[in-house]
Every structure is written in C-alpha cells, then in structure tokens.
Scaffold this active site. Structure first.
Site, short mmCIF file in Angstrom:
data_model
loop_
_atom_site.label_atom_id
_atom_site.label_comp_id
_atom_site.label_asym_id
_atom_site.label_seq_id
_atom_site.Cartn_x
_atom_site.Cartn_y
_atom_site.Cartn_z
CE1 TYR A 1 -3.51 2.49 0.74
CE2 TYR A 1 -2.41 3.14 2.27
CZ TYR A 1 -3.82 3.45 1.39
OH TYR A 1 -4.51 4.92 1.29
CG ASP B 1 5.65 3.27 1.26
OD1 ASP B 1 5.43 4.48 2.18
OD2 ASP B 1 4.63 3.47 0.92
CE LYS C 1 0.06 4.62 8.07
NZ LYS C 1 -0.72 4.16 8.61
#
Length: 437
Positions: free
Chosen positions: A143, A248, A276
């Site tokens: 993702y 990522d 995050k």
C-alpha cells in the site's frame, strides 16, 4: 455486556452530514459499529458509551508513544503559542530536516509533507524527473497511499477495492471507482518476494522503468519480511540499470528503529518515504534520499507544494517524538519489542490450546494475526488464503472483551503498553478463541 448505543446514535447522525459517516473509509468496517471515541490516554482509548479498550489500532499506526503523550503534547503546545503555521520558513523545519539526515541512513536531504500519500507522490515524481522514464514497478499487497497514479486493487477486510483482479484488457486494476482509466498505465504490478519475477520484468521493460517502489516489509498484507537476499537483489538490479529504488517506510519508518527498516536491514535506497510514527499522531511525512535526486527540488525542476508542509505543529511533534524514541539508547524500542514478543508468543500458545490454525508474522513491535490452514505465510498468494471473515469476527469479539484491534489482523504495540496490558489482552484472547473453536 458492553453497549454501543451512543456510538450507534453518533454513526446515524454522522451519516446525515459526513459522507460515508466516517472520515476515512477504513473505519466503516468496524463491527458492530464504528466506534466514537471520547478520550484516550497511554494504551487505553474510551468510547462515548464509557467502554475502555486496550488499543492496538493506535490510530492505524502513528501513536508509537501511545495516546496523549505528555512530553510531545507539551512541545506541540509551546510551538502553537508561537504560531501554528506561517507560510514562511522557521527554525523547526531546519531542525527536523537536519535530524532526519542524521538518523535515516539514506538521507542527504529531505522534503516535508503532510501525509504518506503525498510523500509517495513526490517520490514518484522525483524518480520520473531524474530518469526521464515513466514506468513504475510496484507489488501486489503493498500500500502506497490512495493517489490515482499508484493506488491499485487492495483486497482487505477493511479496505474495499474496485476489483481484485486485472481488468479484461490486462491493465492494472484500480483501487477504487473514479480513478482515471489512464492513471495506472505506467504501473507494472508484480508479486513481491519473487526475485525471478522482478528480474524478468526489469529485462522486459529495459530502459523504461523510472522506479521500483516497495515496502521493505509487507506490513498491510501479512507483515511478511523479505526473503534472504531479496532486497539486496532489488538494490543491485536497480542500481545497475539507473532505476530509482524507493522504499516506502510510512509504516516501518521509526517503528523498526530510528533508521527504519532500511537501517535495520542495511539497505540503502535512493529515496525513502516516512510518516505515521514519525509524528506520534500529528500529521507529518517526508521524503528523504540522495542529494542528486533532491537537487531536482533545489533547482525547481520538480515542484514540491503544500500549504501546511513543515508547519510548526508538525515539526514540533516530529522532533519531540523522535527525541523520545532516541532516549536512553532506544529503550522504548526494547520495551516495545519485548512486549510484542510476549504478546505474539502468548497468542500462538492460545491457538494451540484451542486447536485453531493460524499464523502470526512479527517484526519488531508490529505483527499480523492470520487465521489460515497454511503453516507459513510468506507471500501475497498465501496471505490471500486466510479466513478473513473469521478474523473479523475475532476482532468484533475482542472489542466486546475490551481490546481494540484492526479488523484486517494488523496489530501495533506502543511504548505505552505495559506488562499488565499484555496479560489482560491474552486473557481476553483466551476467552474469545475458546468461543471461536
């Protein structure tokens, strides 16, 4: 017996005014109803009905220090008194950028953004501008945010997709209705952890690939670690062909150590995206990497825009969070990993006790809990054989038992979780698994 009447009422009211009734589509999957929170502190969140939960959702990952962490809040509050955002430069941007170049092994320079999706968009743009090529290799089950140019079908218990397979034309399937038919035409979608497949694609598209983008650990889809030598091959093969390697690390960055997964594994990508956990719950992200690529922002070749990029709140939160994680030689990481190992060991024991087949894949303070007949889950194909409906039922019953977990099976352990939380979680899991048997 817990009741959720006020959350149900809130959801009904919300649907009158807020599209979908939730601010992010993921949240609609929670059963028996999307919870409405009242407050949270440390490892515990409380809903509007007065129910308390040990929280392993952690805001879908950012809350690495737990909820309402005092030292971070104090630094953020002090920054707010001086101004929330200026639209001008300020010292916090310099301090955060400098710190990131010091702790991220691949970072010569950084660019700051607000979300993981934005960071990935910038990284892809830098790769295309640097190479003069257009195609991007990405992998099933990874993702990289929800922008049109990279968001592909993503089967998950809490992430509905437009399609789970390739379109009739053989094109890469979009992640949602409304994506442009042309948005994914430059994406080459491959199985991950498959060196032969990557090697074949690089040969087939020789001279066309701008970047290979990969999570260093496939966190969202099974918390699957790379096979020995796989990331090393990816690094070598891309470097040989002048292809930009993007790792990522929006999930793994600052969760698997200050240097992220690429520091942990000893891999040096050209670009890395972080977010995050970096902000401890505040909205901040970044792209870090080689000076030659970041120079494209320096000279204006690549535009990097964003009204709130590097704002005072975001930079203060990130500086404070990273500072707390770095204290006492990373004692917070030792605590998180110890508690995560205790929790996963206990859950495996309970699976055996109740005669339930399952796999728990763990790295550091993050793990994926999967009900499956497979003995190992080390690729996306085997992950997709899981019993997602059974796990969703488990998550719902764990909620009733006072433990908040994500319906897709991904758990985060924070520095706020204590031994007592782990013990209480295992007691709840024992009761719930006994009922599932």
């Amino acid at each position: 017996m817990r009741t959720y009447e006020l959350s149900k009422n809130g959801y009904d009211r919300s649907k009158r005014y807020l599209a979908g009734g939730v601010a992010s589509s993921l949240r609609a999957a929670m059963k028996p109803v999307p919870l409405f929170a009242e407050s949270a502190q440390g490892a515990v969140v409380r809903d509007v009905d007065g129910n308390a939960y040990i929280d392993y959702l952690l805001g879908y990952g950012p809350l690495i220090l737990g909820h309402a962490y005092g030292p971070v809040n104090e630094k953020v509050y002090a920054a707010m008194q001086r101004g929330i955002t200026y639209g001008l430069q300020h010292q916090g941007e310099i301090e955060l950028a400098k710190l990131l170049t010091e702790v991220l092994p691949c970072a010569d320079k950084v660019a700051l953004s607000g979300s993981g999706t934005e960071a990935v968009m910038l990284a892809l743009r830098l790769a295309r501008a640097y190479t003069g090529r257009s195609k991007i290799i990405r992998f099933h089950g990874h993702y990289h945010g929800w922008s049109d140019s990279i968001y592909t079908s993503f089967p998950s218990a809490d992430m509905p997709s437009a399609s789970a397979s390739a379109t009739a034309s053989g094109a890469v399937p979009p992640g949602t209705a409304g994506q442009s038919e042309l948005s994914l035409r430059d994406v080459v979608l491959l199985p991950w952890n498959d060196q032969a497949a990557l090697e074949a694609a690089l040969a087939e598209h020789e001279g066309e690939i701008a970047a290979v983008i990969s999570e260093p650990v496939m966190c969202n889809s099974g918390c699957i670690v790379p096979r020995p030598g796989y990331l090393e091959f990816m690094r070598e093969a891309t470097a040989k062909r002048g292809i930009v390697l993007i790792l990522d690390e929006v999930i793994t960055g600052f969760r698997l150590g200050l240097g992220g997964a690429h520091g942990r594994f000893g891999i040096k990508p050209d670009l890395v995206t972080v977010g995050k956990a970096m902000g401890g719950g505040f909205a901040v992200s970044g792209v870090a990497g080689r000076a030659e690529l970041m120079a494209l922002i320096d000279d204006g070749t690549v535009s990097h825009l964003g009204t709130l990029n590097g704002n005072c709140v975001a930079t203060a939160a990130a500086l404070a969070t990273i500072g707390e994680l770095a204290k006492d030689d990373g004692a917070a990481y030792d605590k998180m990993e110890k508690n995560a190992s205790k929790l996963t060991a206990g859950l495996r024991t309970l699976l055996g006790k109740h005669g339930i087949r399952g796999v728990i894949n763990e790295i550091g303070p993050v793990f994926h809990f999967i009900f499956t007949e497979q003995t190992v889950v080390e690729d996306f194909a085997s992950f997709n054989l899981r019993d997602s409906a059974k796990y969703a039922l488990f998550a719902e019953r764990m909620l009733e038992a006072g433990v908040l977990v994500r319906p897709n099976g991904l758990w985060y352990v924070s520095a706020a979780h204590e031994d007592a939380d782990i013990d209480a979680t295992l007691e709840a899991a024992d009761r719930v698994l006994g009922g599932l048997r």
